[in-house]
Motif scaffolding. Structure first.
Motif, PDB file in Angstrom:
ATOM      1  N   GLU A 177       5.643  -1.151 -30.217  1.00  0.00           N
ATOM      2  CA  GLU A 177       4.626   0.211 -29.635  1.00  0.00           C
ATOM      3  C   GLU A 177       3.618  -1.004 -29.140  1.00  0.00           C
ATOM      4  O   GLU A 177       2.415  -0.427 -28.058  1.00  0.00           O
ATOM      5  CB  GLU A 177       4.150   0.545 -30.844  1.00  0.00           C
ATOM      6  CG  GLU A 177       5.183   1.197 -31.667  1.00  0.00           C
ATOM      7  CD  GLU A 177       5.061   2.728 -32.109  1.00  0.00           C
ATOM      8  OE1 GLU A 177       3.592   2.829 -32.206  1.00  0.00           O
ATOM      9  OE2 GLU A 177       5.234   3.113 -33.886  1.00  0.00           O
ATOM     10  N   ARG A 178       2.784  -1.980 -29.307  1.00  0.00           N
ATOM     11  CA  ARG A 178       2.147  -2.728 -28.928  1.00  0.00           C
ATOM     12  C   ARG A 178       2.716  -3.261 -27.058  1.00  0.00           C
ATOM     13  O   ARG A 178       1.483  -2.876 -26.558  1.00  0.00           O
ATOM     14  CB  ARG A 178       1.900  -4.658 -29.416  1.00  0.00           C
ATOM     15  CG  ARG A 178       0.685  -3.591 -30.678  1.00  0.00           C
ATOM     16  CD  ARG A 178       0.157  -5.747 -31.571  1.00  0.00           C
ATOM     17  NE  ARG A 178      -0.389  -5.213 -32.957  1.00  0.00           N
ATOM     18  CZ  ARG A 178      -0.650  -6.375 -33.725  1.00  0.00           C
ATOM     19  NH1 ARG A 178      -0.620  -7.172 -32.943  1.00  0.00           N
ATOM     20  NH2 ARG A 178      -1.037  -5.814 -34.170  1.00  0.00           N
ATOM     21  N   HIS A 181       2.197  -0.150 -24.804  1.00  0.00           N
ATOM     22  CA  HIS A 181       1.146   0.004 -24.762  1.00  0.00           C
ATOM     23  C   HIS A 181       0.568  -0.588 -23.804  1.00  0.00           C
ATOM     24  O   HIS A 181      -0.560  -0.286 -23.367  1.00  0.00           O
ATOM     25  CB  HIS A 181       0.253   0.278 -26.823  1.00  0.00           C
ATOM     26  CG  HIS A 181      -0.877   0.407 -25.911  1.00  0.00           C
ATOM     27  ND1 HIS A 181      -1.856   1.384 -26.284  1.00  0.00           N
ATOM     28  CD2 HIS A 181      -2.738  -0.116 -25.753  1.00  0.00           C
ATOM     29  CE1 HIS A 181      -3.146   1.494 -25.931  1.00  0.00           C
ATOM     30  NE2 HIS A 181      -3.657   0.188 -26.145  1.00  0.00           N
ATOM     31  N   GLY A 191      -2.685   4.572 -22.438  1.00  0.00           N
ATOM     32  CA  GLY A 191      -1.497   4.067 -23.915  1.00  0.00           C
ATOM     33  C   GLY A 191      -0.690   4.964 -23.564  1.00  0.00           C
ATOM     34  O   GLY A 191      -1.430   6.101 -23.013  1.00  0.00           O
TER      35      GLY A 191
END
Length: 247
Positions: A177-178, A181, A191
């Motif tokens: 997920e990072r 983003h 994001g």
């Protein structure tokens, strides 16, 4: 005598598909006023859509960055206008700047590319019989000279537009997920949660404008209820859903 023939005026706003994949070429003529003010003092409200635009008005080339809220043009640039609206996430590769640096901004192209080059390009488009076509040619040349866009851009847009969560989108694309983003900031300007919200807004508006009742629109686009839809529209667009649909 038969009535005098008055040719129908072209619409104030028109658009067509571009030869650049996924892009749209649009035009907006200066609209006269009847209250004694300047022609075309302000233009229509521009809603967030996940896109960036290359813009021309006589004597200027600009870039519209990705919006997180409604943009309302002010006085001083009466038009006419032409623009190329790029498919979400593809403009940064053409312009050589991360999208988040242009978020909620309109900047002169000369801020991003050499001034002499931009003056030459502006003069060429000013003199063209069809500025919109000339602007599209510029966009095509920028695309031909650019590095490839992030290959996951279209997959991110398609997956979020289908209503999948950010977590499910990251898993589907094999990303953390990072990482999703970080890549979304560079490509879209914000994001994936914000992008998903904006894409959902656009889906809801399309349904509501086609005549689908607001409660059904909310249910079909993933809102908790009609009140949730109304709040999201007001926050992103700055006006009620009924006003947007009528407009």
């Amino acid at each position: 005598m038969p009535p005098e023939y008055v040719p129908e005026r072209a619409p104030a706003y028109a658009e067509r598909a571009s030869r650049l994949p996924g892009a749209v070429v649009w035009t907006r003529r200066a609209v006269g006023r009847t209250d004694g003010g300047a022609v075309g003092d302000t233009g229509p409200t521009v809603l967030p859509d996940g896109c960036m635009d290359l813009l021309w008005t006589e004597g200027r080339l600009l870039v519209a960055g990705p919006d997180t809220r409604a943009y309302r043009p002010g006085p001083g640039l009466p038009g006419p206008w032409a623009g190329v609206r790029f498919y979400p996430g593809t403009a940064p590769a053409l312009l050589g700047v991360p999208a988040h640096e242009l978020r909620d901004r309109r900047v002169d192209l000369a801020d991003l590319r050499p001034g002499a080059e931009v003056r030459r390009l502006t003069g060429r488009i000013d003199a063209a019989p069809d500025p919109a076509a000339a602007l599209e040619e510029l966009a095509l040349r920028l695309a031909a000279d650019a590095r490839p866009a992030d290959p996951l851009v279209r997959a991110v847009v398609a997956t979020l537009a289908a209503g999948r969560s950010v977590t499910a989108t990251a898993e589907r694309l094999g990303l953390g997920e990072r990482q999703l983003h970080r890549r979304s900031l560079a490509a879209f300007g914000y994001g994936p949660k914000t992008l998903a919200r904006i894409l959902r807004l656009q889906r809801a508006l399309a349904l509501a404008r086609s005549g689908v009742p607001f409660a059904e629109t909310a249910a079909r686009t993933g809102y908790a209820d009609q009140a949730h839809l109304a709040r999201d529209v007001r926050e992103l667009a700055g006006m009620p859903l009924t006003a947007l649909v009528r407009g």
